[in-house]
Write a protein that holds these residues in place. Structure first.
Motif: not given
Length: 145
Positions: A118-145
């Protein structure tokens, strides 16, 4: 077997960046909305021991994501398998790894929270957005170092 090399420097930078992203995402950017959606009082401060435990678990969680993401990115390069195929650019590799990891492992899991917890779509969007930004930061760091 693939020849996998993970940069310790990239891993440490990824963990530091991920911890910073966690702080910014869940405090000034979406902290009040996230607290409301979780049923927490944003003015109430947790006890020091609980806060320290949560911060340490956040660092460990980000470390696990960064380590697995770096490992997967290294494993799925043609050179790791001794192939002469032309490699993708670091940007293509980071975007692809981030997106498919996010969709397959994070979005799918967060959708179950909406469906069964029963989590809200708002909570889904906040958490999903966080994980996308986190994965992008990790991937770009990993790909460039």
């Amino acid at each position: 077997m693939p020849n996998i090399h993970i940069s310790l420097l990239a891993l440490l930078i990824s963990v530091a960046a991920g911890f910073f992203i966690s702080y910014v995402w869940y405090t000034p950017l979406f902290g009040k909305v996230w607290c409301r959606e979780m049923g927490f009082d944003p003015k109430e401060q947790p006890p020091t021991g609980a806060l320290v435990k949560s911060l340490l678990l956040t660092v460990f969680s980000v470390f696990l994501v960064a380590f697995v993401m770096a490992n997967n990115m290294a494993a799925w390069t043609p050179a790791a398998w001794g192939s002469a195929l032309p490699p993708t650019t670091p940007v293509e590799h980071a975007l692809s790894a981030s997106f498919f990891t996010w969709i397959g492992f994070f979005v799918s899991n967060l959708l179950l929270g909406v469906a069964w917890e029963k989590r809200s779509w708002t909570l889904f969007a906040i958490d999903a957005g966080y994980y996308l930004v986190l994965l992008l930061a990790i991937a770009f760091t990993t790909a460039h170092l």
